[in-house]
Design a protein around this motif. Structure first.
Motif, PDB file in Angstrom:
ATOM      1  N   VAL A 146       0.690  -1.008   0.042  1.00  0.00           N
ATOM      2  CA  VAL A 146      -0.093  -0.141   0.363  1.00  0.00           C
ATOM      3  C   VAL A 146       1.150   1.468   0.075  1.00  0.00           C
ATOM      4  O   VAL A 146       2.256   1.397   0.789  1.00  0.00           O
ATOM      5  CB  VAL A 146      -0.628   0.625   1.202  1.00  0.00           C
ATOM      6  CG1 VAL A 146      -1.608   1.746   1.772  1.00  0.00           C
ATOM      7  CG2 VAL A 146      -1.658  -0.883   1.198  1.00  0.00           C
ATOM      8  N   ALA A 147       1.062   1.948  -1.213  1.00  0.00           N
ATOM      9  CA  ALA A 147       1.608   3.425  -0.991  1.00  0.00           C
ATOM     10  C   ALA A 147       0.998   4.329  -0.207  1.00  0.00           C
ATOM     11  O   ALA A 147       0.063   5.125  -0.503  1.00  0.00           O
ATOM     12  CB  ALA A 147       1.645   3.726  -2.635  1.00  0.00           C
ATOM     13  N   VAL A 148       1.506   5.107   0.704  1.00  0.00           N
ATOM     14  CA  VAL A 148       1.333   6.120   1.311  1.00  0.00           C
ATOM     15  C   VAL A 148       1.892   7.774   0.802  1.00  0.00           C
ATOM     16  O   VAL A 148       2.972   7.577   1.184  1.00  0.00           O
ATOM     17  CB  VAL A 148       1.908   5.794   3.550  1.00  0.00           C
ATOM     18  CG1 VAL A 148       0.810   7.336   4.107  1.00  0.00           C
ATOM     19  CG2 VAL A 148       0.808   4.244   3.321  1.00  0.00           C
ATOM     20  N   LEU A 149       0.714   8.528  -0.104  1.00  0.00           N
ATOM     21  CA  LEU A 149       2.355   9.452  -0.566  1.00  0.00           C
ATOM     22  C   LEU A 149       1.532  10.665  -0.046  1.00  0.00           C
ATOM     23  O   LEU A 149       0.343  10.566  -0.466  1.00  0.00           O
ATOM     24  CB  LEU A 149       1.784   9.061  -2.087  1.00  0.00           C
ATOM     25  CG  LEU A 149       2.154   7.630  -3.121  1.00  0.00           C
ATOM     26  CD1 LEU A 149       1.000   7.592  -4.428  1.00  0.00           C
ATOM     27  CD2 LEU A 149       2.985   7.024  -2.897  1.00  0.00           C
ATOM     28  N   ARG A 150       1.913  10.997   0.224  1.00  0.00           N
ATOM     29  CA  ARG A 150       1.509  12.456   0.987  1.00  0.00           C
ATOM     30  C   ARG A 150       2.452  13.971   0.237  1.00  0.00           C
ATOM     31  O   ARG A 150       3.698  14.356  -0.153  1.00  0.00           O
ATOM     32  CB  ARG A 150       1.996  12.930   2.397  1.00  0.00           C
ATOM     33  CG  ARG A 150       1.466  11.360   3.816  1.00  0.00           C
ATOM     34  CD  ARG A 150       1.776  11.207   4.609  1.00  0.00           C
ATOM     35  NE  ARG A 150       2.692  11.416   5.228  1.00  0.00           N
ATOM     36  CZ  ARG A 150       3.347  11.979   6.297  1.00  0.00           C
ATOM     37  NH1 ARG A 150       2.477  11.726   7.449  1.00  0.00           N
ATOM     38  NH2 ARG A 150       4.773  11.253   6.442  1.00  0.00           N
ATOM     39  N   ARG A 151       1.474  15.049  -0.186  1.00  0.00           N
ATOM     40  CA  ARG A 151       2.221  16.422  -0.102  1.00  0.00           C
ATOM     41  C   ARG A 151       1.798  17.412   0.890  1.00  0.00           C
ATOM     42  O   ARG A 151       0.329  17.676   0.772  1.00  0.00           O
ATOM     43  CB  ARG A 151       0.838  16.547  -1.553  1.00  0.00           C
ATOM     44  CG  ARG A 151       2.215  15.857  -2.859  1.00  0.00           C
ATOM     45  CD  ARG A 151       1.888  16.364  -4.089  1.00  0.00           C
ATOM     46  NE  ARG A 151       2.750  15.906  -4.697  1.00  0.00           N
ATOM     47  CZ  ARG A 151       2.349  15.957  -6.072  1.00  0.00           C
ATOM     48  NH1 ARG A 151       0.548  16.104  -6.844  1.00  0.00           N
ATOM     49  NH2 ARG A 151       3.653  15.241  -7.178  1.00  0.00           N
ATOM     50  N   GLY A 152       1.780  17.648   2.236  1.00  0.00           N
ATOM     51  CA  GLY A 152       1.733  18.872   2.836  1.00  0.00           C
ATOM     52  C   GLY A 152       0.856  17.702   3.981  1.00  0.00           C
ATOM     53  O   GLY A 152       1.243  16.171   4.260  1.00  0.00           O
ATOM     54  N   ASP A 153      -0.493  18.006   4.552  1.00  0.00           N
ATOM     55  CA  ASP A 153      -1.140  17.593   5.090  1.00  0.00           C
ATOM     56  C   ASP A 153      -1.790  16.467   4.225  1.00  0.00           C
ATOM     57  O   ASP A 153      -3.727  16.102   5.071  1.00  0.00           O
ATOM     58  CB  ASP A 153      -1.826  18.162   6.214  1.00  0.00           C
ATOM     59  CG  ASP A 153      -3.093  19.468   5.174  1.00  0.00           C
ATOM     60  OD1 ASP A 153      -2.597  18.666   4.175  1.00  0.00           O
ATOM     61  OD2 ASP A 153      -3.565  19.807   5.691  1.00  0.00           O
ATOM     62  N   ARG A 154      -1.859  15.976   3.109  1.00  0.00           N
ATOM     63  CA  ARG A 154      -2.741  15.562   1.898  1.00  0.00           C
ATOM     64  C   ARG A 154      -2.420  13.806   2.019  1.00  0.00           C
ATOM     65  O   ARG A 154      -0.725  13.839   1.516  1.00  0.00           O
ATOM     66  CB  ARG A 154      -2.922  16.349   1.000  1.00  0.00           C
ATOM     67  CG  ARG A 154      -4.373  17.451   1.496  1.00  0.00           C
ATOM     68  CD  ARG A 154      -4.872  18.106   0.249  1.00  0.00           C
ATOM     69  NE  ARG A 154      -5.828  19.382   1.135  1.00  0.00           N
ATOM     70  CZ  ARG A 154      -7.022  19.226   0.699  1.00  0.00           C
ATOM     71  NH1 ARG A 154      -7.346  18.253   0.453  1.00  0.00           N
ATOM     72  NH2 ARG A 154      -7.406  20.077   1.228  1.00  0.00           N
ATOM     73  N   VAL A 155      -3.115  12.986   1.542  1.00  0.00           N
ATOM     74  CA  VAL A 155      -2.546  11.747   1.378  1.00  0.00           C
ATOM     75  C   VAL A 155      -3.324  11.361  -0.335  1.00  0.00           C
ATOM     76  O   VAL A 155      -4.778  11.669  -0.283  1.00  0.00           O
ATOM     77  CB  VAL A 155      -3.215  10.713   2.192  1.00  0.00           C
ATOM     78  CG1 VAL A 155      -2.260   9.436   0.976  1.00  0.00           C
ATOM     79  CG2 VAL A 155      -2.406  10.642   3.796  1.00  0.00           C
ATOM     80  N   LEU A 156      -2.544  10.823  -1.239  1.00  0.00           N
ATOM     81  CA  LEU A 156      -3.318  10.442  -2.044  1.00  0.00           C
ATOM     82  C   LEU A 156      -4.670   9.243  -2.253  1.00  0.00           C
ATOM     83  O   LEU A 156      -3.779   8.205  -1.772  1.00  0.00           O
ATOM     84  CB  LEU A 156      -2.314   9.851  -3.656  1.00  0.00           C
ATOM     85  CG  LEU A 156      -2.742   9.969  -4.749  1.00  0.00           C
ATOM     86  CD1 LEU A 156      -3.087  10.993  -5.460  1.00  0.00           C
ATOM     87  CD2 LEU A 156      -1.917   9.452  -6.037  1.00  0.00           C
ATOM     88  N   VAL A 157      -5.218   9.249  -2.444  1.00  0.00           N
ATOM     89  CA  VAL A 157      -5.792   8.491  -2.465  1.00  0.00           C
ATOM     90  C   VAL A 157      -6.448   8.053  -4.109  1.00  0.00           C
ATOM     91  O   VAL A 157      -7.624   9.197  -4.517  1.00  0.00           O
ATOM     92  CB  VAL A 157      -7.509   8.117  -1.820  1.00  0.00           C
ATOM     93  CG1 VAL A 157      -6.864   8.068  -0.044  1.00  0.00           C
ATOM     94  CG2 VAL A 157      -7.862   9.139  -1.955  1.00  0.00           C
TER      95      VAL A 157
END
Length: 130
Positions: free
Chosen positions: A8-19
């Motif tokens: 499972v890829a937990v990809l973050r930009r700032g306080d956001r996660v890609l779903v």
């Protein structure tokens, strides 16, 4: 039968996660979830992470750390949750695998429907401590 291995890829930009909303060709289509995928024979978790993210949303990522492990609710997969550094490229979704992609906050994700119980646990309990 032992569960199959998946990442499972937990990809973050700032306080956001890609779903993503799983597309028509994806297992359990219609669910909102972080990107995930099966390990191919002989592939490491890190290699699977890089490949799956690139195949599904066209992003180039660099694995950082494995942060959690869980099993799917049906026991078919053991999930290895990884954080990864993601560049500034735009998401280009594979339409078969991904119906929609969004960068969301934890609160936004927990309000989405449907989501998996295991993903809810990760967003509530694990992610805030990362």
């Amino acid at each position: 039968m032992a569960p199959r291995e998946a990442i499972v890829a937990v990809l973050r930009r700032g306080d956001r996660v890609l779903v993503v909303k799983r597309g028509p060709e994806a297992r359990r289509s219609g669910y909102w979830a972080p990107l995930s995928g099966k390990l191919e024979p002989g592939e490491t978790q890190e290699e699977a992470l890089v490949r799956e993210v690139h195949e599904e949303v066209g992003l180039t990522v660099a694995p950082l750390a494995k942060v959690w492990e869980s099993e799917t609710d049906d026991g078919v997969f053991r999930l290895h949750w990884w954080t990864a550094a993601v560049g500034t490229d735009e998401v280009v979704a594979d339409p078969g695998e991904v119906a929609e992609a969004r960068w969301v906050t934890v609160e936004e994700y927990l309000a989405m429907d449907p989501i998996f119980d295991g993903d809810r646990e990760f967003f509530e309990r694990i992610l805030p401590g990362l």
